[in-house]
Design a protein around this motif. Structure first.
Motif, PDB file in Angstrom:
ATOM      1  N   TRP A   1       0.818  -1.207   0.000  1.00 22.31           N
ATOM      2  CA  TRP A   1       0.000   0.000   0.000  1.00 22.31           C
ATOM      3  C   TRP A   1       0.858   1.266   0.000  1.00 22.31           C
ATOM      4  O   TRP A   1       0.377   2.326  -0.396  1.00 22.31           O
ATOM      5  N   VAL A   2       2.107   1.152   0.465  1.00 21.29           N
ATOM      6  CA  VAL A   2       2.981   2.326   0.484  1.00 21.29           C
ATOM      7  C   VAL A   2       3.151   2.872  -0.933  1.00 21.29           C
ATOM      8  O   VAL A   2       3.220   4.085  -1.152  1.00 21.29           O
ATOM      9  N   PHE A   3       3.213   1.970  -1.908  1.00 22.99           N
ATOM     10  CA  PHE A   3       3.394   2.371  -3.302  1.00 22.99           C
ATOM     11  C   PHE A   3       2.106   2.283  -4.115  1.00 22.99           C
ATOM     12  O   PHE A   3       1.924   3.029  -5.071  1.00 22.99           O
ATOM     13  N   ARG A   4       1.213   1.384  -3.717  1.00 24.95           N
ATOM     14  CA  ARG A   4      -0.072   1.247  -4.412  1.00 24.95           C
ATOM     15  C   ARG A   4      -1.193   1.228  -3.370  1.00 24.95           C
ATOM     16  O   ARG A   4      -1.661   0.159  -2.981  1.00 24.95           O
ATOM     17  N   PRO A   5      -1.625   2.400  -2.914  1.00 25.24           N
ATOM     18  CA  PRO A   5      -2.682   2.466  -1.894  1.00 25.24           C
ATOM     19  C   PRO A   5      -3.982   1.851  -2.408  1.00 25.24           C
ATOM     20  O   PRO A   5      -4.220   1.804  -3.632  1.00 25.24           O
ATOM     21  N   PRO A   6      -4.841   1.376  -1.495  1.00 26.15           N
ATOM     22  CA  PRO A   6      -6.143   0.856  -1.912  1.00 26.15           C
ATOM     23  C   PRO A   6      -6.920   1.938  -2.671  1.00 26.15           C
ATOM     24  O   PRO A   6      -6.872   3.113  -2.300  1.00 26.15           O
ATOM     25  N   PRO A   7      -7.600   1.567  -3.744  1.00 19.74           N
ATOM     26  CA  PRO A   7      -8.344   2.570  -4.520  1.00 19.74           C
ATOM     27  C   PRO A   7      -9.393   3.260  -3.662  1.00 19.74           C
ATOM     28  O   PRO A   7     -10.094   2.618  -2.877  1.00 19.74           O
ATOM     29  N   SER A   8      -9.477   4.566  -3.801  1.00 19.56           N
ATOM     30  CA  SER A   8     -10.422   5.340  -3.004  1.00 19.56           C
ATOM     31  C   SER A   8     -10.874   6.559  -3.804  1.00 19.56           C
ATOM     32  O   SER A   8     -10.051   7.351  -4.258  1.00 19.56           O
ATOM     33  N   ASP A   9     -12.187   6.665  -3.972  1.00 17.22           N
ATOM     34  CA  ASP A   9     -12.770   7.824  -4.648  1.00 17.22           C
ATOM     35  C   ASP A   9     -14.074   8.150  -3.918  1.00 17.22           C
ATOM     36  O   ASP A   9     -15.139   7.626  -4.234  1.00 17.22           O
ATOM     37  N   ARG A  10     -13.966   9.023  -2.926  1.00 14.85           N
ATOM     38  CA  ARG A  10     -15.122   9.300  -2.083  1.00 14.85           C
ATOM     39  C   ARG A  10     -16.239   9.997  -2.846  1.00 14.85           C
ATOM     40  O   ARG A  10     -17.420   9.754  -2.590  1.00 14.85           O
ATOM     41  N   ARG A  11     -15.887  10.868  -3.759  1.00 20.63           N
ATOM     42  CA  ARG A  11     -16.922  11.548  -4.537  1.00 20.63           C
ATOM     43  C   ARG A  11     -17.722  10.543  -5.360  1.00 20.63           C
ATOM     44  O   ARG A  11     -18.960  10.632  -5.433  1.00 20.63           O
ATOM     45  N   ALA A  12     -17.029   9.600  -5.977  1.00 24.57           N
ATOM     46  CA  ALA A  12     -17.718   8.580  -6.767  1.00 24.57           C
ATOM     47  C   ALA A  12     -18.584   7.703  -5.877  1.00 24.57           C
ATOM     48  O   ALA A  12     -19.696   7.305  -6.259  1.00 24.57           O
TER      49      ALA A  12
ATOM     50  N   GLU B   1     -17.468  -5.387  -6.027  1.00 26.53           N
ATOM     51  CA  GLU B   1     -16.251  -6.145  -5.730  1.00 26.53           C
ATOM     52  C   GLU B   1     -15.860  -6.039  -4.253  1.00 26.53           C
ATOM     53  O   GLU B   1     -15.258  -6.958  -3.712  1.00 26.53           O
ATOM     54  N   ASP B   2     -16.193  -4.929  -3.618  1.00 24.56           N
ATOM     55  CA  ASP B   2     -15.839  -4.723  -2.215  1.00 24.56           C
ATOM     56  C   ASP B   2     -16.747  -5.573  -1.327  1.00 24.56           C
ATOM     57  O   ASP B   2     -17.968  -5.348  -1.293  1.00 24.56           O
ATOM     58  N   PRO B   3     -16.205  -6.567  -0.602  1.00 24.82           N
ATOM     59  CA  PRO B   3     -17.039  -7.430   0.247  1.00 24.82           C
ATOM     60  C   PRO B   3     -17.824  -6.656   1.301  1.00 24.82           C
ATOM     61  O   PRO B   3     -18.969  -6.998   1.606  1.00 24.82           O
ATOM     62  N   PHE B   4     -17.200  -5.611   1.862  1.00 24.64           N
ATOM     63  CA  PHE B   4     -17.865  -4.821   2.901  1.00 24.64           C
ATOM     64  C   PHE B   4     -19.083  -4.110   2.325  1.00 24.64           C
ATOM     65  O   PHE B   4     -20.183  -4.151   2.905  1.00 24.64           O
ATOM     66  N   LEU B   5     -18.929  -3.475   1.193  1.00 29.13           N
ATOM     67  CA  LEU B   5     -20.030  -2.762   0.552  1.00 29.13           C
ATOM     68  C   LEU B   5     -21.106  -3.728   0.088  1.00 29.13           C
ATOM     69  O   LEU B   5     -22.309  -3.451   0.223  1.00 29.13           O
ATOM     70  N   ARG B   6     -20.677  -4.872  -0.456  1.00 29.92           N
ATOM     71  CA  ARG B   6     -21.645  -5.871  -0.923  1.00 29.92           C
ATOM     72  C   ARG B   6     -22.485  -6.412   0.229  1.00 29.92           C
ATOM     73  O   ARG B   6     -23.708  -6.556   0.122  1.00 29.92           O
ATOM     74  N   LYS B   7     -21.813  -6.682   1.360  1.00 35.28           N
ATOM     75  CA  LYS B   7     -22.530  -7.189   2.527  1.00 35.28           C
ATOM     76  C   LYS B   7     -23.536  -6.160   3.032  1.00 35.28           C
ATOM     77  O   LYS B   7     -24.682  -6.495   3.363  1.00 35.28           O
ATOM     78  N   GLY B   8     -23.109  -4.900   3.093  1.00 36.32           N
ATOM     79  CA  GLY B   8     -23.994  -3.860   3.586  1.00 36.32           C
ATOM     80  C   GLY B   8     -25.206  -3.657   2.699  1.00 36.32           C
ATOM     81  O   GLY B   8     -26.346  -3.551   3.187  1.00 36.32           O
ATOM     82  N   LEU B   9     -24.988  -3.589   1.386  1.00 35.81           N
ATOM     83  CA  LEU B   9     -26.106  -3.383   0.465  1.00 35.81           C
ATOM     84  C   LEU B   9     -27.054  -4.580   0.483  1.00 35.81           C
ATOM     85  O   LEU B   9     -28.275  -4.405   0.379  1.00 35.81           O
ATOM     86  N   GLN B  10     -26.504  -5.781   0.643  1.00 34.53           N
ATOM     87  CA  GLN B  10     -27.351  -6.970   0.705  1.00 34.53           C
ATOM     88  C   GLN B  10     -28.275  -6.910   1.917  1.00 34.53           C
ATOM     89  O   GLN B  10     -29.463  -7.274   1.836  1.00 34.53           O
ATOM     90  N   MET B  11     -27.761  -6.440   3.051  1.00 39.77           N
ATOM     91  CA  MET B  11     -28.601  -6.319   4.237  1.00 39.77           C
ATOM     92  C   MET B  11     -29.688  -5.275   4.032  1.00 39.77           C
ATOM     93  O   MET B  11     -30.817  -5.427   4.512  1.00 39.77           O
ATOM     94  N   VAL B  12     -29.357  -4.201   3.319  1.00 38.22           N
ATOM     95  CA  VAL B  12     -30.372  -3.186   3.017  1.00 38.22           C
ATOM     96  C   VAL B  12     -31.472  -3.796   2.154  1.00 38.22           C
ATOM     97  O   VAL B  12     -32.672  -3.608   2.411  1.00 38.22           O
ATOM     98  N   VAL B  13     -31.080  -4.536   1.123  1.00 46.56           N
ATOM     99  CA  VAL B  13     -32.053  -5.179   0.229  1.00 46.56           C
ATOM    100  C   VAL B  13     -32.913  -6.182   0.987  1.00 46.56           C
ATOM    101  O   VAL B  13     -34.129  -6.293   0.736  1.00 46.56           O
ATOM    102  N   ASP B  14     -32.301  -6.885   1.939  1.00 47.44           N
ATOM    103  CA  ASP B  14     -33.033  -7.900   2.712  1.00 47.44           C
ATOM    104  C   ASP B  14     -33.958  -7.290   3.749  1.00 47.44           C
ATOM    105  O   ASP B  14     -34.689  -8.021   4.438  1.00 47.44           O
ATOM    106  N   GLY B  15     -33.917  -5.976   3.908  1.00 51.14           N
ATOM    107  CA  GLY B  15     -34.818  -5.321   4.845  1.00 51.14           C
ATOM    108  C   GLY B  15     -34.409  -5.431   6.295  1.00 51.14           C
ATOM    109  O   GLY B  15     -35.264  -5.325   7.192  1.00 51.14           O
ATOM    110  N   VAL B  16     -33.118  -5.635   6.542  1.00 49.62           N
ATOM    111  CA  VAL B  16     -32.635  -5.693   7.932  1.00 49.62           C
ATOM    112  C   VAL B  16     -32.815  -4.323   8.583  1.00 49.62           C
ATOM    113  O   VAL B  16     -32.671  -3.286   7.933  1.00 49.62           O
ATOM    114  N   GLU B  17     -33.149  -4.325   9.861  1.00 49.60           N
ATOM    115  CA  GLU B  17     -33.349  -3.077  10.587  1.00 49.60           C
ATOM    116  C   GLU B  17     -32.093  -2.204  10.529  1.00 49.60           C
ATOM    117  O   GLU B  17     -30.971  -2.725  10.670  1.00 49.60           O
TER     118      GLU B  17
END
Length: 245
Positions: free
Chosen positions: A65-76, A104-120
């Motif tokens: 990551w020192v030379f190739r940081p994880p991709p990040s585009d907050r505006r996008a 592709e991001d497991p964290f984002l995929r998990k979160g959106l899946q819970m939203v779709v599933d109607g989790v509180e």
């Protein structure tokens, strides 16, 4: 590619080698197998004793990551969350189901899946925050591996210098060997202080900064997903998340 890291490493090498040449020691004065063994191998040995194997493996993984940081585009990402919010208001939460598999991001995929599933919303927040803070803790522990090496290296450099001076003391009867022996002794100090301050400690600081930035971005994602689950207005979501820019 992080250009600043590349430039920093190049300048660090140039500073040591150029300084050695300008001071008259030459490049050969920087090479000492004994100093390398004492400082570099000794530092690695120390950190292996200190660090659990899974943390050490993670440290080897994230050093890139020192030379190739994880991709990040907050505006996008904000734009994506606002788009999902608009879709959810028009088609309902199930309208986002097609989006889940494309992430592709497991964290984002998990979160959106819970939203779709109607989790509180509160349950979504709790589960995502547990995962977020767990990953952050593991990555910070991995970054501190290099911080620990940066602490040990200078001390081992002093040990190398002392051992070198001990060897010099044994040759006091032969003055021709004293100059070379003393120079070799202090090479270990250069190895220890140089690697710590020009490489290990900067690497640790860079990695910790990247981990904190990644955690902050995930906090933004959590807030956005919760807002979508609560059916908030897309404009309000965009205005709230803009504070993370």
């Amino acid at each position: 590619m992080d250009r600043l890291s590349v430039i920093g490493i190049v300048l660090a090498i140039a500073a040591i080698t150029g300084g050695s040449v300008l001071k008259g020691a030459g490049l050969s004065g920087l090479w000492s197998p004994a100093a390398f063994v004492i400082v570099i191998v000794g530092t690695v040995a120390s950190i292996l004793v200190q660090t659990p194997i899974h943390t050490f493996r993670r440290a080897l993984t994230i050093v890139r990551w020192v030379f190739r940081p994880p991709p990040s585009d907050r505006r996008a990402m904000i734009a994506q969350l606002v788009e999902w919010s608009t879709t959810a208001r028009k088609q309902g939460l199930l309208g986002l189901e097609a989006q889940v598999q494309n992430l592709e991001d497991p964290f984002l995929r998990k979160g959106l899946q819970m939203v779709v599933d109607g989790v509180e919303p509160e349950s979504i927040r709790q589960m995502l925050e547990i995962e977020m803070h767990g990953q952050s803790s593991r990555d910070l522990a991995a970054a501190k591996v290099y911080e620990g090496m940066g602490i040990y290296a200078p001390t081992l450099g002093i040990i190398g210098a002392v051992l070198g001076l001990m060897a010099v003391m044994k040759n006091l009867a032969d003055p021709s060997k004293l100059g070379h022996g003393i120079a070799a002794a202090f090479t270990a100090t250069i190895y220890g202080i140089g690697t710590a301050n020009l490489a290990l400690l900067p690497i640790a600081s860079k990695l910790k900064g990247l981990v904190n930035s990644q955690t902050e971005e995930r906090e933004m994602i959590v807030e956005g997903l919760i807002a979508i689950a609560q059916g908030e207005n897309p404009r309000n979501i965009e205005a709230r998340l803009s504070g993370y820019l």
